[in-house]
Motif scaffolding. Structure first.
Motif, PDB file in Angstrom:
ATOM      1  N   LEU A 211       0.814  -1.219   0.000  1.00  0.00           N
ATOM      2  CA  LEU A 211       0.000   0.000   0.000  1.00  0.00           C
ATOM      3  C   LEU A 211       0.848   1.269   0.000  1.00  0.00           C
TER       4      LEU A 211
ATOM      5  N   ILE B 238       3.017   4.208  -0.882  1.00  0.00           N
ATOM      6  CA  ILE B 238       3.482   4.737  -2.168  1.00  0.00           C
ATOM      7  C   ILE B 238       4.629   5.726  -1.976  1.00  0.00           C
TER       8      ILE B 238
ATOM      9  N   VAL C  79       3.657  11.769   3.156  1.00  0.00           N
ATOM     10  CA  VAL C  79       2.689  12.429   4.043  1.00  0.00           C
ATOM     11  C   VAL C  79       3.045  12.122   5.501  1.00  0.00           C
TER      12      VAL C  79
ATOM     13  N   ARG D 176       5.990  14.121   6.823  1.00  0.00           N
ATOM     14  CA  ARG D 176       5.687  15.506   7.187  1.00  0.00           C
ATOM     15  C   ARG D 176       4.856  15.579   8.460  1.00  0.00           C
ATOM     16  N   GLN D 177       4.052  14.569   8.712  1.00  0.00           N
ATOM     17  CA  GLN D 177       3.159  14.645   9.868  1.00  0.00           C
ATOM     18  C   GLN D 177       3.850  14.303  11.185  1.00  0.00           C
TER      19      GLN D 177
ATOM     20  N   THR E 131      -3.224   5.974   1.915  1.00  0.00           N
ATOM     21  CA  THR E 131      -3.477   4.621   1.416  1.00  0.00           C
ATOM     22  C   THR E 131      -3.699   3.631   2.558  1.00  0.00           C
TER      23      THR E 131
ATOM     24  N   LYS F 128       3.944  25.620  13.357  1.00  0.00           N
ATOM     25  CA  LYS F 128       3.748  24.599  12.322  1.00  0.00           C
ATOM     26  C   LYS F 128       2.806  23.502  12.799  1.00  0.00           C
TER      27      LYS F 128
ATOM     28  N   LYS G 296      -1.188  24.984  13.997  1.00  0.00           N
ATOM     29  CA  LYS G 296      -2.189  25.246  12.956  1.00  0.00           C
ATOM     30  C   LYS G 296      -2.896  23.971  12.507  1.00  0.00           C
ATOM     31  N   ARG G 297      -2.467  22.831  13.002  1.00  0.00           N
ATOM     32  CA  ARG G 297      -3.208  21.599  12.711  1.00  0.00           C
ATOM     33  C   ARG G 297      -4.574  21.621  13.379  1.00  0.00           C
TER      34      ARG G 297
ATOM     35  N   CYS H  67      -3.379  25.792   6.433  1.00  0.00           N
ATOM     36  CA  CYS H  67      -2.804  24.743   5.588  1.00  0.00           C
ATOM     37  C   CYS H  67      -1.626  24.140   6.352  1.00  0.00           C
ATOM     38  N   ILE H  68      -1.665  22.822   6.533  1.00  0.00           N
ATOM     39  CA  ILE H  68      -0.636  22.172   7.343  1.00  0.00           C
ATOM     40  C   ILE H  68       0.456  21.542   6.478  1.00  0.00           C
TER      41      ILE H  68
ATOM     42  N   CYS I 161       0.390  19.134   4.256  1.00  0.00           N
ATOM     43  CA  CYS I 161       0.408  17.668   4.198  1.00  0.00           C
ATOM     44  C   CYS I 161       0.507  17.153   2.768  1.00  0.00           C
ATOM     45  N   HIS I 162       0.157  17.990   1.798  1.00  0.00           N
ATOM     46  CA  HIS I 162       0.186  17.628   0.366  1.00  0.00           C
ATOM     47  C   HIS I 162      -0.890  16.601  -0.009  1.00  0.00           C
ATOM     48  N   LEU I 163      -1.846  16.366   0.847  1.00  0.00           N
ATOM     49  CA  LEU I 163      -2.896  15.412   0.478  1.00  0.00           C
ATOM     50  C   LEU I 163      -3.734  15.932  -0.689  1.00  0.00           C
TER      51      LEU I 163
ATOM     52  N   LEU J 174      -2.242  14.774  -3.852  1.00  0.00           N
ATOM     53  CA  LEU J 174      -2.520  13.355  -4.102  1.00  0.00           C
ATOM     54  C   LEU J 174      -3.954  13.162  -4.569  1.00  0.00           C
TER      55      LEU J 174
ATOM     56  N   LEU K 170      -5.454   5.866  -6.183  1.00  0.00           N
ATOM     57  CA  LEU K 170      -4.251   6.602  -5.788  1.00  0.00           C
ATOM     58  C   LEU K 170      -2.985   5.772  -5.974  1.00  0.00           C
ATOM     59  N   ILE K 171      -3.039   4.522  -5.562  1.00  0.00           N
ATOM     60  CA  ILE K 171      -1.820   3.712  -5.584  1.00  0.00           C
ATOM     61  C   ILE K 171      -1.350   3.487  -7.027  1.00  0.00           C
TER      62      ILE K 171
ATOM     63  N   TYR L 275      -0.247   6.923  -8.535  1.00  0.00           N
ATOM     64  CA  TYR L 275       1.031   7.432  -8.017  1.00  0.00           C
ATOM     65  C   TYR L 275       2.198   6.571  -8.485  1.00  0.00           C
ATOM     66  N   ARG L 276       1.993   5.255  -8.442  1.00  0.00           N
ATOM     67  CA  ARG L 276       3.107   4.369  -8.772  1.00  0.00           C
ATOM     68  C   ARG L 276       3.327   4.251 -10.270  1.00  0.00           C
TER      69      ARG L 276
ATOM     70  N   GLU M 258       5.816  26.095   0.449  1.00  0.00           N
ATOM     71  CA  GLU M 258       6.125  26.284   1.862  1.00  0.00           C
ATOM     72  C   GLU M 258       7.215  27.309   2.015  1.00  0.00           C
TER      73      GLU M 258
ATOM     74  N   CYS N 171       2.412  27.467   4.795  1.00  0.00           N
ATOM     75  CA  CYS N 171       2.221  26.662   3.592  1.00  0.00           C
ATOM     76  C   CYS N 171       0.956  27.172   2.914  1.00  0.00           C
TER      77      CYS N 171
ATOM     78  N   PRO O 297      -7.569  17.734   5.092  1.00  0.00           N
ATOM     79  CA  PRO O 297      -7.980  17.317   6.437  1.00  0.00           C
ATOM     80  C   PRO O 297      -8.200  18.493   7.384  1.00  0.00           C
TER      81      PRO O 297
END
Ligand code: SF4
Ligand code: SF4
Ligand code: SF4
Ligand code: SF4
Lengths: 508, 148
Positions: free
Chosen positions: A21, A23, A27, A30-31, A65, A441, A444-445, B11-12, B14-16, B19, B31-32, B35-36, B52, B57, B139
């Motif tokens: 799963l 990829i 993410v 960064r988290q 994923t 940083k 802000k979450r 904006c945190i 995360c780059h989601l 994706l 997605l998989i 992306y792959r 960023e 960000c 998110p």
């Protein structure tokens, strides 16, 4: 692996990454604020270091994923009922550092949870239950001193009016309040969220000991301001800003211990609110240096009442300790309008682990004893009782009220509502959920719009459930449940425990 | 018209959203696989980029400007403003890959296609029932799809 101290292998968690799963989107990299995930240039993929994981589940929650599972490390020490793994790990740690073990969040130790050993009643046949969706149900609660009796006079047209002068009260739509968590320990976004949610739901939140940021004064009608031993951010406007003032003497998670907000958490906003220089440690002494007796407490209570022109009730918060009932009686006699009892499972941003896990008593026992003592002494009307420390659900709230509380504080539950997973590392300042941190940083979450909505939902949800439970018992107001221990029965409790709780065993 | 507005306060990074964007614009919608495999095979890449700087960000994509510089700059009619929806629409067949739009866009919202002589630009997830995928995936509610 090579070149690291051997006890690094006794880490708590394992990161399971499903290679089918994952990829390598980064993410998780960064988290994780503990740098447990990283991109391995040599292998050209995301990998991890289990020893760094503190088990907060942030990465798992955001992985797009669902490739991650955070698990307890399966490797076990030889089974030993005395030398449980936590003791070994603590000793290894201390043998390395020579320091006091720090802990965050409420105590995880296995002391009885009496909430789980008490069951509620419901109506059958002889008294009708009430459907809260069809019939009125009153959860409104007033905190503050109540008159012993009231006198009413009629004017010449026979219209009655109240002659007795009432003490100031805090009005709650639901008997639940957001507990004291200082600005600094948690960040501004969450303070704002609590203030907004309290306003939206008609309850109050407690500022904690770190003062009140000037932009939050507008939520004053739903705010209790706290005065603790460090006196951070205390000034006249602050004392007049809310609908109540709370003197914090003790905290359930660390009775007898003060507080220490490390300098790294003191940014510009915290600094101006606490009235301490940026980057300097904010230390709350263990005692209030002006309180060494009930008489001293009386002076402080009245100094605060004087300052706030007798317009708001003054609360005193203490940790649940052995002689809590006698202490509470003294507090009420000293003029407090509200007594807050914080049980030993209450949360904290940082406490020495030994104190957190070994000092104090469970809130259920303390609450029952305080309520009984104040009643026996005929002074129960002089103060409201607020229970705090380990309230997990609306049934706990209902049980607390049946044991004698007027309302409850929820702290840990508040944080869980906005994402906290009780990883217990609040003291590091690196909270990956953006809660116990002021790092811009990370903080802000917590988007206050989302957080306020979640807290509002939580209060509404618990409110509905409380109405359901009351209705089931045939009660249509929370007032009828207060101190009504006949609605509780114990299961699997000894005679002593039943006696202290003032309840009968199930079946009786 | 409704546009996607980023909120740099929350904006945190995360780059989601990126994706989600490539998934929505992929052939497989997975997605998989996207992306792959699709990234390498067809040069699939997100229309949105997260920038960023320090602690801040922000996720940038086409603003669908009222007076788009890209449309004015386009030499082949590959970009036009749809009078009905208000969107700035890219016509891949007409695009000759001159990058004039790329230089004209004041937001840097247009990017080169990684392997073809084409551009990559936000289409607000045209035709997607749930609306823009990035907004749905964010998110922290740092992307809002709304009238302003
Ligand atoms: S977030 Fe998930 S998919 Fe992305 S690199 Fe981490 S484990 Fe892999
Ligand atoms: S984000 Fe939390 S759970 Fe995930 S690896 Fe980092 S510390 Fe462990
Ligand atoms: S590509 Fe740039 S100039 Fe063109 S509409 Fe979008 S934001 Fe505006
Ligand atoms: S998904 Fe949202 S929070 Fe994450 S980078 Fe994109 S805009 Fe920012």
């Amino acid at each position: 692996m090579l070149f690291q101290p051997v006890n690094k292998n006794y880490h708590e968690f394992c990161i399971d990454r499903d290679p089918d799963l994952c990829i390598s989107c980064k993410v998780c990299v960064r988290q994780c604020s503990y740098q447990a995930h990283f991109f391995d240039e040599a292998r050209q993929k995301v990998v991890h270091d289990n020893t760094k994981c503190i088990g907060c589940h942030r990465c798992e929650a955001l992985c797009p994923t669902a490739a991650l599972n955070i698990r307890n490390k399966p490797s076990d020490f030889r089974t030993n009922k005395l030398w449980r793994p936590v003791f070994l790990q603590n000793i290894y740690k201390q043998a390395d550092t020579g320091g006091v073990l720090l802990a965050g969040m409420g105590s995880p130790v296995d002391i009885p949870v009496y909430w789980d050993r008490m069951l509620l009643d419901a109506s059958q046949v002889t008294n009708p239950s009430i459907d809260p969706l069809r019939e009125p149900m009153e959860l409104k609660t007033f905190l503050g001193a109540k008159p012993r009796k009231i006198s009413v006079e009629n004017d010449k047209n026979g219209k009655p009016s109240l002659k007795t002068k009432l003490s100031p009260q805090i009005e709650l739509e639901v008997p639940i309040m957001f507990a004291a968590m200082s600005f600094g320990a948690i960040n501004f976004n969450l303070h704002q969220a609590m203030a907004r949610a309290a306003t939206e739901t008609g309850v109050v939140y407690n500022t904690g000991e770190g003062g009140l940021h000037k932009s939050l004064y507008k939520y004053g009608r739903n705010t209790i301001v706290q005065v603790a031993s460090g006196r951070f951010g205390v000034h006249l406007d602050y004392l007049k800003a809310g609908v109540g003032i709370e003197i914090k003497v003790g905290q359930g998670a660390k009775p007898g211990i003060g507080g220490h907000l490390p300098g790294e958490k003191i940014n510009d906003k915290v600094s101006e609110t606490r009235m301490v220089p940026i980057g300097s440690d904010a230390i709350s002494p263990a005692p209030h240096h002006d309180i060494y007796s009930i008489e001293d407490l009386l002076q402080l209570i009245f100094a605060l009442k004087e300052a706030s022109e007798y317009k708001v009730p003054v609360a005193v918060k203490i940790a649940a300790v052995h002689n809590v009932a006698a202490i509470a009686s003294g507090i009420v006699r000293a003029g407090a309008d509200i007594v807050t009892i914080d049980g030993m499972r209450g949360g904290t941003g940082a406490a020495p682990a030994m104190i957190r896990d070994n000092v104090g008593i469970p809130i259920e026992l303390a609450l029952a004893q305080v309520d009984q003592r104040l009643r026996d002494e005929g002074i129960r009307n002089q103060a409201s009782i607020v229970a705090a420390g380990g309230i997990r659900c609306s049934a706990d709230v209902v049980k607390a009220i049946a044991l004698g509380a007027d309302a409850v504080y929820i702290g840990t539950a508040t944080l869980i509502a906005v994402g906290c997973t009780i990883c217990g590392r609040c003291y590091t300042g690196k909270c990956p959920w953006g809660i116990a941190t002021n790092d811009p940083k990370l903080s802000k979450r917590q988007n206050p719009d989302i957080a306020a909505k979640k807290l509002t939902n939580l209060i509404h949800a618990w409110g509905h459930e409380i109405e359901e439970m009351l209705g089931g018992m045939g009660l249509n107001s929370i007032e009828s449940l207060r101190g009504n221990r006949d609605k509780l029965r114990g299961v699997g409790l000894s005679d002593t425990e039943l006696d202290i709780l003032g309840i009968k065993h199930a079946g009786r | 018209m409704k546009r996607v507005y980023p909120d740099k306060e929350y904006c945190i990074g995360c780059h989601l959203c990126e994706l989600a964007c490539i998934t929505a614009h992929s052939a497989s919608k997975d997605l998989i696989i996207a992306y792959r495999d699709e990234r390498a095979a067809s040069g699939l890449s997100p229309c949105k980029r997260v920038f960023e700087k320090g602690d801040t960000c922000v996720a940038i994509s086409c603003r669908h400007c009222d007076e788009p510089s890209c449309v004015a700059a386009c030499i082949s009619g590959g970009l036009h403003k749809d009078p009905e929806t208000g969107r700035t629409v890219y016509d891949r067949d007409k695009c000759v890959g001159c990058w004039s739009c790329l230089m004209a866009c004041p937001y840097g919202a247009i990017r080169r296609h990684p392997i073809e002589n084409k551009i990559v630009k936000c289409d607000l997830c045209e035709g997607r029932a749930e609306g823009p995928a990035c907004v749905q995936a964010c998110p922290n509610a740092a992307l809002k799809y709304e009238e302003r």
